[in-house]
Scaffold this motif. Structure first.
Motif, PDB file in Angstrom:
ATOM      1  N   LEU B 163       0.809  -1.202  -0.026  1.00  0.00           N
ATOM      2  CA  LEU B 163       0.101   0.029   0.102  1.00  0.00           C
ATOM      3  C   LEU B 163       0.886   1.293   0.099  1.00  0.00           C
ATOM      4  CD1 LEU B 163      -3.080  -0.607   2.632  1.00  0.00           C
ATOM      5  CD2 LEU B 163      -3.006  -0.746  -0.115  1.00  0.00           C
ATOM      6  N   GLU B 165       3.968   1.482  -1.505  1.00  0.00           N
ATOM      7  CA  GLU B 165       4.421   1.528  -2.516  1.00  0.00           C
ATOM      8  C   GLU B 165       3.278   1.957  -3.629  1.00  0.00           C
ATOM      9  OE1 GLU B 165       7.118  -1.724  -4.372  1.00  0.00           O
ATOM     10  OE2 GLU B 165       5.126  -1.848  -5.383  1.00  0.00           O
ATOM     11  N   MET B 166       2.115   1.718  -3.382  1.00  0.00           N
ATOM     12  CA  MET B 166       1.109   2.177  -4.306  1.00  0.00           C
ATOM     13  C   MET B 166       0.949   3.692  -4.135  1.00  0.00           C
ATOM     14  SD  MET B 166      -2.293   3.452  -4.119  1.00  0.00           S
ATOM     15  CE  MET B 166      -2.625   2.822  -2.463  1.00  0.00           C
ATOM     16  N   GLY B 167       0.965   4.321  -2.804  1.00  0.00           N
ATOM     17  CA  GLY B 167       0.919   5.767  -2.502  1.00  0.00           C
ATOM     18  C   GLY B 167       1.948   6.313  -3.052  1.00  0.00           C
ATOM     19  N   LYS B 168       3.143   5.820  -3.154  1.00  0.00           N
ATOM     20  CA  LYS B 168       4.202   6.529  -3.628  1.00  0.00           C
ATOM     21  C   LYS B 168       4.199   6.655  -5.352  1.00  0.00           C
ATOM     22  CE  LYS B 168       8.776   5.232  -2.798  1.00  0.00           C
ATOM     23  NZ  LYS B 168       9.614   4.357  -2.673  1.00  0.00           N
ATOM     24  N   VAL B 169       3.751   5.613  -5.907  1.00  0.00           N
ATOM     25  CA  VAL B 169       3.624   5.580  -7.474  1.00  0.00           C
ATOM     26  C   VAL B 169       2.471   6.572  -7.642  1.00  0.00           C
ATOM     27  CG1 VAL B 169       2.853   4.362  -9.448  1.00  0.00           C
ATOM     28  CG2 VAL B 169       4.025   3.381  -7.501  1.00  0.00           C
ATOM     29  N   TYR B 170       1.429   6.950  -6.700  1.00  0.00           N
ATOM     30  CA  TYR B 170       0.286   7.644  -6.893  1.00  0.00           C
ATOM     31  C   TYR B 170       0.539   9.258  -6.302  1.00  0.00           C
ATOM     32  CZ  TYR B 170      -2.538   4.318  -9.118  1.00  0.00           C
ATOM     33  OH  TYR B 170      -2.937   3.229  -9.994  1.00  0.00           O
ATOM     34  N   GLY B 171       1.810   9.491  -6.183  1.00  0.00           N
ATOM     35  CA  GLY B 171       2.364  10.657  -5.900  1.00  0.00           C
ATOM     36  C   GLY B 171       2.182  11.251  -4.625  1.00  0.00           C
ATOM     37  N   LEU B 172       2.163  10.359  -3.398  1.00  0.00           N
ATOM     38  CA  LEU B 172       1.928  10.998  -2.295  1.00  0.00           C
ATOM     39  C   LEU B 172       3.257  11.355  -1.809  1.00  0.00           C
ATOM     40  CD1 LEU B 172      -1.049   8.635  -0.596  1.00  0.00           C
ATOM     41  CD2 LEU B 172      -1.184  10.708  -2.162  1.00  0.00           C
ATOM     42  N   ARG B 173       3.257  12.399  -0.895  1.00  0.00           N
ATOM     43  CA  ARG B 173       4.723  12.731  -0.331  1.00  0.00           C
ATOM     44  C   ARG B 173       4.559  11.967   1.034  1.00  0.00           C
ATOM     45  NH1 ARG B 173       3.788  18.592  -1.576  1.00  0.00           N
ATOM     46  NH2 ARG B 173       1.643  17.878  -1.466  1.00  0.00           N
ATOM     47  N   GLN B 180      -2.700   9.661   5.156  1.00  0.00           N
ATOM     48  CA  GLN B 180      -3.454   8.952   4.765  1.00  0.00           C
ATOM     49  C   GLN B 180      -3.408   7.251   4.563  1.00  0.00           C
ATOM     50  OE1 GLN B 180      -4.047  10.503   0.773  1.00  0.00           O
ATOM     51  NE2 GLN B 180      -3.521  12.747   1.329  1.00  0.00           N
ATOM     52  N   ILE B 181      -2.275   6.682   4.929  1.00  0.00           N
ATOM     53  CA  ILE B 181      -1.884   5.335   4.793  1.00  0.00           C
ATOM     54  C   ILE B 181      -1.485   4.976   6.171  1.00  0.00           C
ATOM     55  CG2 ILE B 181      -0.980   3.434   3.639  1.00  0.00           C
ATOM     56  CD1 ILE B 181      -0.893   4.984   0.967  1.00  0.00           C
TER      57      ILE B 181
END
Ligand SMILES: Nc1ncnc2c1ncn2[C@@H]1O[C@H](COP(=O)(O)OP(=O)(O)O)[C@@H](O)[C@H]1O
Ligand SMILES: [Mg+2]
Lengths: 269, 267
Positions: B163, B165-173, B180-181
Motif C-alpha cells: 500500500l 508503494e502504491m501511495g508512492k506511485v500515486y504521488g503521495l509525499r 492517508q495510509i
C-alpha cells in the motif's frame, strides 16, 4: 452524474497523447543476481505493448523500472526524450492485488493522489469503468472484479500518459477477465495513453497488444507486432497462430512454422 | 448485494424484545436471588449485604457528597495518568514505528522495562513520590504507556508495504503517506491498545488507591472496611466495574466512529 462541462474539461485534457518510451541498454541486478541485461526497447506514443515470459523472468522488474520505483543498475529510460529520474510522474501503475485503501470509500480511493481531490473527475473515472453507482461503498463491499475496476479508475483519473499494468487481471475469473480486457481496450482507444501490460496469459497479450514482447533470461527474445484488426477474434486462425508462436518461444519448442502458415493462408484466401 | 440484504434481516432480529433482554436476564435473576437470600437471612450482611442495602449506601454517600468527591478524585487521577502515559506511548510508538534508527535506539530498552510488572514498583514509587497523587499518577501512566506504545508500534509496522508503494506511485509525499495510509492503517491496532490501556488504568488505580490514599474510590472502600461497612465496600467494587464498563463502551463507540470500514464493524 457528470455535467457536460466537466466532461468537456476532461476531454480537452485527454487529447494529450501517450508518452514515448525509450529503453536503452537497461540492466538490473539484485546483488550479484542479474535479472535484466541490456534491454533495448522503443515504445511509440499510444502503443499497447504486452510483456510475457515465465514467472521470475523479470517482467515486474521491468515495469517497476518504468514506474521509477526501482533504479536501473545500468542504462536508462527516456520518457519523451527526457531521462527518467526518480518516480515517473507520467505513469500510473495497476497492480494484480488492487491495493485499494479499505478505510476510504470507492470514490475517495479513486481520487487518491489528485492534487485537488476533485470529486467530479473521480466520478468521471468511475463512470468510465462502469461503477458510478458504487462511489459511496466501502471497498470490502465490492467483488474482486469491481475492485480491479476501481483500481483502474484510480489509475486513469489523473489521465496518465503511460499506464503500467502488472498482471492486473491475474486474480480474476475467466468471464470477468474477458470483460475487463474489453474495458481496458476501450479506455485505451478512447484516451490514447501508452500501455505496458505484464501478463502470463499469452492469449490476453495477443488480444490486447500492438506488440508482444517475450523476456527470457534477462533479454528480449521475441518482439512480435500484432497487426490483427480490432476488436480481435480470439477464435480466428491467425490469432491461434500468433499465440502458438509466442508460446513456442516461451517454452522453447521447435515447430515447422511454414506448414502452419501455409495451411492458414490457404483457408483464409 | 448480500451484505445489503442481510442487514435488514439482522436489524429485525435485533428489534425483537427477546434479543434485547436476553443479556440482562442472567444478571437480573442473580440479583433477585441474592436479594431473597439476604432478606431470608441465608447470607450475613457482614459477608454480603443485600442489593437494596448497597443502593441505600450509594444514596447515603451521594447525599453526603462523599461519593461524588471520591469518584471525581479517582477520575481525575485516571485521566491525568492516562493522558501522560498515553501520549508518551503514542508518540514513541509512532516514532519507533516510522523510524528504524529510533527503533534500534529505543525499542529494546523499552521492552526491558516492560518486563517489570509496574505494580512491583509501588514501594519504590512511594519512596520517590511519597503517597500523594504524583505516585498514583505515575503508576497509572506507566500502566497505560505499554499497551498504547506496543499496539501503536505494531499497528504501524503491520501496514502492508504494497500500500505504501502504491501511495508512492500515486504521488503521495512522505507526510501524505503518513496521514492517508500509515495512520488509518494502524488505527485498528491502536484502538486495541486503547482498550487494554483503559483496563490497566483502572486496575492500577484500584491497587494504588487501596494501598495508600486519603481519597478516591479505593480509599472509600478501604476506609469502609475499617468500619465494617460491607455495603460501601461492595458499592465501591461495583463502581469500579461500572467505570470499567463505561470506558469499554467509549472505546466501542470510538471504533464504530473511526473504523466504519473495518470488518469488525459489519454486524
Ligand atoms: N527486490 C528484490 N530483491 C532481490 N531479488 C528480486 C527482487 N525483486 C525481484 N527479484 C528477483 O528478480 C527476478 C525477477 O522478478 P520479477 O520481475 O518479479 O519476475 P516476474 O517476471 O515474475 O514478474 C526473480 O528471480 C526475483 O526473485
Ligand atoms: Mg511479476
Amino acid at each position: 452524474m457528470n455535467t457536460i462541462s466537466s466532461d468537456q474539461e476532461v476531454l480537452n485534457y485527454s487529447t494529450d497523447h501517450g508518452a514515448h518510451v525509450s529503453i536503452q541498454g537497461l540492466s538490473k541486478s539484485f546483488g550479484d543476481f542479474p535479472v535484466l541485461s541490456q534491454i533495448e526497447l522503443e515504445i511509440n506514443p499510444g502503443e499497447f505493448v504486452a510483456v510475457v515470459g515465465k514467472s521470475g523472468c523479470g517482467k515486474s522488474t521491468l515495469l517497476r523500472l518504468l514506474s521509477g520505483l526501482d533504479k536501473p543498475t545500468e542504462g536508462a529510460i527516456y520518457i519523451d526524450q527526457q531521462p527518467l529520474q526518480g518516480l515517473n510522474p507520467f505513469a500510473r501503475v495497476m497492480f494484480q492485488d488492487s491495493r485499494l485503501l479499505p478505510w476510504r470509500k470507492v470514490l475517495d480511493n479513486v481520487t487518491l493522489g489528485l492534487k485537488y481531490q476533485n470529486k467530479q473527475r473521480g466520478q468521471w473515472a468511475l463512470q468510465e469503468v462502469g461503477l458510478s453507482d458504487r462511489a459511496h461503498r466501502w471497498i470490502t463491499q465490492l467483488s474482486g472484479g469491481q475492485r480491479q475496476r476501481v483500481a483502474l479508475a484510480r489509475a486513469l483519473v489523473s489521465q496518465p500518459r503511460l499506464l503500467l499494468l502488472d498482471e492486473p487481471l491475474g486474480a480474476l475469473d475467466a468471464l470477468t477477465r474477458l470483460e475487463m480486457q474489453n474495458l481496458i481496450e476501450n479506455l485505451w482507444k478512447e484516451q490514447q495513453f501508452t500501455a505496458f501490460l505484464v501478463t502470463h496469459e499469452v492469449e490476453e497479450a495477443v488480444y490486447l497488444a500492438d506488440r508482444v514482447i517475450v523476456i527470457e533470461e534477462g533479454i528480449i527474445s521475441l518482439n512480435l507486432p500484432i497487426s490483427l484488426p480490432r476488436p480481435r477474434n480470439s477464435g480466428s486462425l491467425e490469432f491461434a497462430e500468433l499465440k502458438v508462436r509466442i508460446l513456442d518461444q516461451i517454452l522453447g519448442r521447435q515447430r515447422q512454422p511454414e506448414r502452419h502458415s501455409q495451411e492458414f493462408t490457404a483457408i483464409e484466401s | 448485494m448480500q451484505i445489503a440484504q442481510s442487514k435488514p434481516i439482522s436489524f429485525s432480529w435485533r428489534s425483537l424484545p427477546w434479543e434485547q433482554f436476553a443479556p440482562w436476564l442472567v444478571p437480573a435473576s442473580l440479583i433477585v436471588i441474592w436479594q431473597l437470600l439476604a432478606q431470608l437471612g441465608f447470607i450475613s450482611t457482614r459477608v454480603l449485604p443485600a442489593p437494596t442495602q448497597i443502593v441505600e449506601a450509594a444514596i447515603r454517600l451521594t447525599l453526603s457528597g462523599e461519593l461524588l468527591r471520591n469518584v471525581g478524585v479517582s477520575l481525575y487521577r485516571a485521566l491525568v495518568g492516562f493522558s501522560i502515559g498515553g501520549s508518551i506511548g503514542f508518540s514513541l510508538g509512532v516514532l519507533n514505528g516510522v523510524s528504524r534508527p529510533a527503533e534500534r535506539l529505543l525499542d529494546s530498552s523499552l521492552q526491558m522495562i516492560r518486563n517489570i510488572p509496574h505494580l512491583a514498583l509501588i514501594p519504590l514509587v512511594i519512596l520517590w513520590f511519597g503517597i500523594g497523587d504524583p505516585a498514583r499518577i505515575f503508576l497509572v501512566s506507566l500502566g497505560v504507556f505499554f499497551p498504547i506504545y506496543i499496539n501503536t508500534f505494531a499497528g504501524i509496522r503491520s501496514i502492508d508495504p504494497n500500500l505504501l508503494e502504491m501511495g508512492k506511485v500515486y504521488g503521495l509525499r512522505q507526510r501524505e503517506l503518513f496521514w492517508q495510509i500509515v495512520l488509518p492503517g494502524a488505527l485498528p491496532s491502536m484502538l486495541v491498545g486503547l482498550r487494554y490501556a483503559l483496563g490497566l488504568m483502572w486496575l492500577t488505580l484500584i491497587v494504588a488507591e487501596t494501598i495508600a490514599a486519603n481519597s478516591g474510590i479505593g480509599y472509600m472502600a478501604m476506609n469502609a472496611r475499617e468500619f465494617m461497612q460491607t455495603d460501601v465496600v461492595v458499592m465501591s467494587i461495583l463502581l469500579y466495574a461500572l467505570l470499567g464498563k463505561l470506558a469499554d463502551s467509549i472505546v466501542r463507540a470510538l471504533e464504530a466512529w473511526l473504523l466504519p470500514w473495518h470488518p469488525s464493524q459489519s454486524h
